[in-house]
Design a protein around this motif. Structure first.
Motif, PDB file in Angstrom:
ATOM      1  N   ARG A   1       1.980  -9.714   2.512  1.00 55.23           N
ATOM      2  CA  ARG A   1       1.096  -8.668   1.997  1.00 55.23           C
ATOM      3  C   ARG A   1       1.459  -8.317   0.559  1.00 55.23           C
ATOM      4  O   ARG A   1       2.586  -8.516   0.115  1.00 55.23           O
TER       5      ARG A   1
ATOM      6  N   GLU B   1       2.414   3.613  -3.476  1.00 57.20           N
ATOM      7  CA  GLU B   1       3.762   3.070  -3.251  1.00 57.20           C
ATOM      8  C   GLU B   1       4.730   4.186  -2.896  1.00 57.20           C
ATOM      9  O   GLU B   1       4.729   5.241  -3.558  1.00 57.20           O
ATOM     10  N   HIS B   2       5.535   3.928  -1.871  1.00 61.34           N
ATOM     11  CA  HIS B   2       6.489   4.927  -1.356  1.00 61.34           C
ATOM     12  C   HIS B   2       5.752   6.173  -0.859  1.00 61.34           C
ATOM     13  O   HIS B   2       6.288   7.279  -0.912  1.00 61.34           O
TER      14      HIS B   2
ATOM     15  N   ASP C   1       3.907   5.789   2.227  1.00 63.92           N
ATOM     16  CA  ASP C   1       3.677   5.629   3.680  1.00 63.92           C
ATOM     17  C   ASP C   1       4.612   6.495   4.516  1.00 63.92           C
ATOM     18  O   ASP C   1       4.181   7.200   5.432  1.00 63.92           O
ATOM     19  N   TYR C   2       5.913   6.503   4.160  1.00 65.00           N
ATOM     20  CA  TYR C   2       6.843   7.317   4.963  1.00 65.00           C
ATOM     21  C   TYR C   2       6.771   8.796   4.584  1.00 65.00           C
ATOM     22  O   TYR C   2       7.500   9.609   5.122  1.00 65.00           O
TER      23      TYR C   2
ATOM     24  N   CYS D   1      12.002   1.754   6.854  1.00 63.24           N
ATOM     25  CA  CYS D   1      10.718   1.545   6.165  1.00 63.24           C
ATOM     26  C   CYS D   1       9.612   2.398   6.793  1.00 63.24           C
ATOM     27  O   CYS D   1       9.769   2.948   7.874  1.00 63.24           O
ATOM     28  N   GLY D   2       8.480   2.455   6.098  1.00 67.61           N
ATOM     29  CA  GLY D   2       7.283   3.098   6.649  1.00 67.61           C
ATOM     30  C   GLY D   2       6.495   2.080   7.461  1.00 67.61           C
ATOM     31  O   GLY D   2       7.021   1.018   7.828  1.00 67.61           O
TER      32      GLY D   2
ATOM     33  N   MET E   1       3.460   0.696   6.459  1.00 62.77           N
ATOM     34  CA  MET E   1       2.466  -0.059   5.689  1.00 62.77           C
ATOM     35  C   MET E   1       2.502  -1.561   5.937  1.00 62.77           C
ATOM     36  O   MET E   1       1.466  -2.174   6.249  1.00 62.77           O
ATOM     37  N   ASP E   2       3.673  -2.168   5.775  1.00 63.38           N
ATOM     38  CA  ASP E   2       3.740  -3.630   5.795  1.00 63.38           C
ATOM     39  C   ASP E   2       3.326  -4.176   7.158  1.00 63.38           C
ATOM     40  O   ASP E   2       2.514  -5.100   7.259  1.00 63.38           O
TER      41      ASP E   2
ATOM     42  N   LEU F   1      16.485  -4.247   0.354  1.00 60.58           N
ATOM     43  CA  LEU F   1      16.174  -2.852   0.680  1.00 60.58           C
ATOM     44  C   LEU F   1      17.328  -2.185   1.401  1.00 60.58           C
ATOM     45  O   LEU F   1      17.536  -0.996   1.301  1.00 60.58           O
TER      46      LEU F   1
ATOM     47  N   TYR G   1      16.453   2.314  -1.262  1.00 59.29           N
ATOM     48  CA  TYR G   1      15.256   2.698  -0.513  1.00 59.29           C
ATOM     49  C   TYR G   1      15.556   3.917   0.372  1.00 59.29           C
ATOM     50  O   TYR G   1      14.827   4.908   0.364  1.00 59.29           O
TER      51      TYR G   1
ATOM     52  N   GLY H   1       5.307  -3.015  -3.806  1.00 59.35           N
ATOM     53  CA  GLY H   1       6.340  -3.005  -2.777  1.00 59.35           C
ATOM     54  C   GLY H   1       7.412  -1.978  -3.130  1.00 59.35           C
ATOM     55  O   GLY H   1       7.185  -1.061  -3.925  1.00 59.35           O
ATOM     56  N   ALA H   2       8.574  -2.159  -2.583  1.00 53.35           N
ATOM     57  CA  ALA H   2       9.625  -1.149  -2.738  1.00 53.35           C
ATOM     58  C   ALA H   2      10.146  -1.041  -4.170  1.00 53.35           C
ATOM     59  O   ALA H   2      10.600   0.013  -4.599  1.00 53.35           O
TER      60      ALA H   2
HETATM   61  C1  GLA Z   1       8.637  -1.407   1.558  1.00 55.58           C
HETATM   62  C2  GLA Z   1       8.507  -0.720   2.922  1.00 55.58           C
HETATM   63  C3  GLA Z   1       7.157  -0.025   3.071  1.00 55.58           C
HETATM   64  C4  GLA Z   1       6.853   0.881   1.882  1.00 55.58           C
HETATM   65  C5  GLA Z   1       7.107   0.153   0.561  1.00 55.58           C
HETATM   66  C6  GLA Z   1       6.980   1.069  -0.639  1.00 55.58           C
HETATM   67  O1  GLA Z   1       7.726  -2.451   1.453  1.00 55.58           O
HETATM   68  O2  GLA Z   1       8.659  -1.662   3.949  1.00 55.58           O
HETATM   69  O3  GLA Z   1       7.117   0.694   4.274  1.00 55.58           O
HETATM   70  O4  GLA Z   1       7.584   2.074   1.959  1.00 55.58           O
HETATM   71  O5  GLA Z   1       8.387  -0.465   0.520  1.00 55.58           O
HETATM   72  O6  GLA Z   1       5.669   1.512  -0.772  1.00 55.58           O
END
Ligand code: GLA
Length: 394
Positions: A38, A44-45, A47-48, A178-179, A181-182, A226, A231, A345-346
């Motif tokens: 993806r 960005e950042h 989702d959580y 992580c959140g 999203m991915d 990460l 992160y 991404g992160a």
């Molecule tokens: C990583 C995490 C996601 C999101 C992004 C930043 O990809 O896995 O959950 O927090 O960083 O947007």
């Protein structure tokens, strides 16, 4: 003639079958779970923090050829690492240090924990999705594993449940908080679109990528990890800020619920780090919603502004950029065919993403790649990506 991405996909699926045969023998009941990587366009950042994101699945994949086997263990062979791991049920602790098999074992463990213990299974994993480029190869391995487990037991496929279990696997087995999203976009993406997700409700809106634009991923070649702590620190600062902001407004559950006025009122109770991280999130989440609308209405100028503002905010307030990402983004934005670019991404290395006019894309790829290489002594990898469907059995 087959389009390039389709023939690349077929070659990958064929190679998954061939690897399976080589490792586990010739069997008739082998199927392949194909999971895309993806790229996040914006948001960005967030989702959580319960906010909005706008990712899409890309036509670079992890393919897992699989078949049931005797016994209660899952055997997995990863071509990229030249290793076979045997995961016994119940699943033991993770190997740790980001070992590839933790992503498989984690998903197996989460399905078992939820009362869906997997059968004995053999898996052969191949990929054309780069690792460490910020394109979610780990989420692709997780969702391909989840899809294979579900298919092998004839259970109904529930993309949301699979995304949540995969995210939990990443927390418990890879140690990355992580959140969603991915995992969610790899599970539920649709061809030709980006997916606007409300990460609180998991409601989704599919936003067509205009036919005259191409999405280009610009891998800086700077590896990232990460689990290294940056992160988790960012996430911790956001959670600490929420505790303080709640004193000013008890309705605040996540930074999603905060606006600029509330943030200003609480300014003196927050330390500098908490304030800056919050400022980023509070502005970034609405940017994802705005960008979805701008893509739908063809408002290219608005897209440019939003992408660039997002990058600056990630650089200055969230502090997750690096000199190579900043250089890549400024080289990209200076090209006349580029609508806008930002880190994706992160952060902490990995890739940038750019929206580029179709008629300029070849020139863009040639010029930005060589300019970056010349200025850094590194090797950029540029991928022109198509928005594709989420994980599927092929
Ligand atoms: C990583 C995490 C996601 C999101 C992004 C930043 O990809 O896995 O959950 O927090 O960083 O947007």
């Amino acid at each position: 003639m087959m389009p390039v991405d389709q023939s690349r996909r077929s070659a990958l699926v064929d190679s998954a079958h061939a690897v399976f045969r080589g490792e586990f023998g010739d069997r008739t009941d082998v199927a392949v779970a194909l999971a895309p990587g993806r790229v996040n366009l914006i948001g960005e950042h967030t989702d959580y923090n319960g906010g909005f994101v706008l990712p899409m699945a890309i036509d670079r994949y992890v393919a897992i050829a699989f078949a049931r086997s005797e016994g209660r263990r899952v055997r997995a062979h990863a071509v990229r690492f030249g290793e076979t791991d045997s995961i016994e049920l119940p699943v033991p602790k993770p190997v740790g240090a980001g070992h590839w098999s933790d992503y498989v074992a984690g998903v197996v463990a989460m399905y078992a924990r939820a009362g869906d213990p997997p059968p004995g299974l053999d898996l052969a994993i191949v990929a054309d999705l780069p690792v460490g480029a910020g394109l979610s190869s780990s989420a692709a391995v997780e969702l391909a594993t989840a899809r294979a487990l579900t298919a092998a037991t004839d259970r109904a496929w529930d993309p949301i449940e699979a995304a949540q279990r995969s995210r939990d696997a990443e927390h418990d087995f890879a140690g990355v908080p992580c959140g969603i999203m991915d995992q969610l976009v790899v599970a539920a993406a649709r061809e030709g679109t980006a997916m606007l997700v409300d990460c609180r409700t998991l409601d989704r809106r599919y936003v067509p990528i205009p036919a005259e634009l191409r999405v280009v991923v610009l891998d800086t070649g700077v590896g990232r990890s990460l689990a290294a702590g940056g992160y988790a620190d960012r996430r911790g600062a956001c959670e600490a800020a929420v505790q303080i902001l709640r004193r000013h407004d008890p309705g605040v559950v996540a930074l999603r619920d905060v606006d600029g006025a509330l943030l200003d009122r609480a300014r003196h109770d927050l330390d500098d780090e908490e304030f800056m991280r919050s400022q980023h999130v509070v502005a970034e989440s609405p940017r994802a919603v705005d960008c979805a609308r701008a893509l739908e209405t063809g408002d290219v100028e608005r897209c440019r502004r939003l992408l660039v503002d997002s990058h600056w905010s990630l650089r200055d307030l969230y502090q997750v950029s690096c000199p190579e990402l900043d250089l890549m983004v400024s080289l990209a934005c200076a090209h006349e065919g580029c609508i806008g670019a930002r880190l994706t991404g992160a952060g902490f290395g990995g890739s940038a993403v750019a929206l580029v006019r179709l008629d300029a894309v070849d020139d863009f790829v040639a010029r930005i790649g060589s300019a970056y290489d010349g200025m850094t002594g590194r090797r950029a990898a540029l991928h022109v990506c198509r928005p594709v469907d989420g994980v599927a059995i092929v």
